[in-house]
Design a protein around this motif. Structure first.
Motif, mmCIF file in Angstrom:
data_model
loop_
_atom_site.group_PDB
_atom_site.id
_atom_site.type_symbol
_atom_site.label_atom_id
_atom_site.label_comp_id
_atom_site.label_asym_id
_atom_site.label_seq_id
_atom_site.Cartn_x
_atom_site.Cartn_y
_atom_site.Cartn_z
ATOM 1 N N SER A 1 0.823 -1.206 0.000
ATOM 2 C CA SER A 1 0.000 0.000 0.000
ATOM 3 C C SER A 1 0.857 1.255 0.000
ATOM 4 O O SER A 1 1.978 1.266 0.515
ATOM 5 N N TRP A 2 0.321 2.328 -0.588
ATOM 6 C CA TRP A 2 0.979 3.625 -0.574
ATOM 7 C C TRP A 2 -0.102 4.690 -0.689
ATOM 8 O O TRP A 2 -1.241 4.391 -1.056
ATOM 9 N N MET A 3 0.217 5.907 -0.335
ATOM 10 C CA MET A 3 -0.731 7.012 -0.484
ATOM 11 C C MET A 3 -0.508 7.627 -1.863
ATOM 12 O O MET A 3 0.478 8.325 -2.091
ATOM 13 N N ALA A 4 -1.414 7.355 -2.783
ATOM 14 C CA ALA A 4 -1.242 7.784 -4.169
ATOM 15 C C ALA A 4 -1.314 9.300 -4.300
ATOM 16 O O ALA A 4 -2.040 9.969 -3.564
ATOM 17 N N LYS A 5 -0.542 9.820 -5.260
ATOM 18 C CA LYS A 5 -0.550 11.241 -5.579
ATOM 19 C C LYS A 5 -0.709 11.433 -7.082
ATOM 20 O O LYS A 5 -0.380 10.550 -7.873
ATOM 21 N N ARG A 6 -1.207 12.588 -7.459
ATOM 22 C CA ARG A 6 -1.344 12.932 -8.871
ATOM 23 C C ARG A 6 0.024 12.816 -9.550
ATOM 24 O O ARG A 6 1.022 13.347 -9.042
ATOM 25 N N GLY A 7 0.054 12.117 -10.665
ATOM 26 C CA GLY A 7 1.296 11.943 -11.401
ATOM 27 C C GLY A 7 2.003 10.636 -11.140
ATOM 28 O O GLY A 7 2.932 10.288 -11.878
ATOM 29 N N ASP A 8 1.587 9.875 -10.116
ATOM 30 C CA ASP A 8 2.195 8.565 -9.896
ATOM 31 C C ASP A 8 1.930 7.678 -11.109
ATOM 32 O O ASP A 8 0.805 7.625 -11.622
ATOM 33 N N VAL A 9 2.959 6.978 -11.557
ATOM 34 C CA VAL A 9 2.823 6.009 -12.649
ATOM 35 C C VAL A 9 2.965 4.623 -12.035
ATOM 36 O O VAL A 9 3.948 4.336 -11.344
ATOM 37 N N VAL A 10 1.983 3.760 -12.275
ATOM 38 C CA VAL A 10 1.982 2.427 -11.681
ATOM 39 C C VAL A 10 1.969 1.386 -12.795
ATOM 40 O O VAL A 10 1.098 1.402 -13.669
ATOM 41 N N ILE A 11 2.966 0.501 -12.750
ATOM 42 C CA ILE A 11 3.084 -0.587 -13.724
ATOM 43 C C ILE A 11 2.626 -1.873 -13.055
ATOM 44 O O ILE A 11 3.097 -2.226 -11.965
ATOM 45 N N PHE A 12 1.730 -2.594 -13.706
ATOM 46 C CA PHE A 12 1.214 -3.862 -13.200
ATOM 47 C C PHE A 12 1.810 -5.021 -14.004
ATOM 48 O O PHE A 12 2.022 -4.913 -15.205
#
Length: 247
Positions: A79-90
């Motif tokens: 878990s993390w606290m998401a912020k605008r601009g975070d890029v997440v690769i699945f």
């Protein structure tokens, strides 16, 4: 190089306005009217100030591209606290090519923008709720550019990540796409049946939870009560499939 997050997000919105269609075999960046998840994100970062990519990287090869342009890996499968601009690769690094991976960009702490295939009628660039859309079951890598240039924003209220059992605030509309009717119950899991919804029906909801092997939504009803509707299977933490679409 300084990546201007707002330009990256604006580029994705422009592709959405153009109505591009999802395809892994076309130009992949929207330039021919088609795009895929990684191609559109890579091109959006380049437009926002990132270095020119050697090619339109896929979900495997774009890890290095992000790091080269000031992004840092801040969370892996946690878990993390998401912020605008975070890029997440699945998808597992080294084995996430093609349909085995996905990538999104967060526009708030609860919403993402991405190029995706939902069904033959719904595919292209969408803004979605991350908790009900992101394929966390694949595994995930969170990248954040702490040097990025972005304008101040007002995000939606912070909610817990869906890796703990509980109800989470989220307003949206669920549209049934499966052929079988879905029961409406007076409480999640073991409640009595109070109605049914069918393919094509749209249900407004205000909360969701992972419980009893399913992802449930809560439907406010005209008489002040609530209906509870399963929208797909869950392993207790992550969604496993979809019985409809979310907006």
């Amino acid at each position: 190089m300084v990546v201007k997050i707002e330009k990256s997000i604006d580029f994705m919105y422009e592709l959405q306005r153009k109505g591009i269609r999802y395809s892994m075999t076309g130009a992949r960046d929207g330039s021919d009217g088609t795009g895929d998840c990684s191609g559109t994100i890579v091109r959006s970062l380049e437009k926002a100030g990132a270095s020119k990519p050697g090619w339109l990287y896929n979900t495997d090869s774009m890890h290095d591209y992000l790091i080269q342009n000031g992004y840092k890996l801040i969370a892996t499968n946690k878990s993390w606290m998401a912020k605008r601009g975070d890029v997440v690769i699945f998808g597992k690094k080294g084995a996430s090519g093609g349909a085995a991976g996905h990538v999104v960009e967060f526009i708030s702490n609860t919403q993402i923008i991405h190029c995706t295939y939902k069904n033959p009628q719904m595919n292209g660039v969408y803004v979605d709720n991350e908790a009900t859309t992101c394929p966390y079951f694949m595994g995930w890598y969170v990248y954040r550019n702490t040097n990025a240039n972005t304008a101040p924003i007002t995000t939606l209220p912070v909610t817990e990540r869906p890796d703990k059992v509980g109800w989470y605030m989220e307003k949206g509309t669920f549209q049934v796409t499966i052929n079988e009717p879905i029961m409406i119950r007076d409480k999640a899991v073991d409640g009595k049946i109070i109605g049914k919804v069918y393919k094509g029906d749209k249900i407004k909801y205000d909360q969701f939870t992972h419980k009893g092997g399913y992802v449930w939504i809560r439907q406010p009803r005209a008489d002040g009560t609530y209906g509870f509707i399963a929208t797909g299977r869950s392993n207790g933490q992550k969604r496993l499939d979809y019985w409809g679409t979310f907006k």
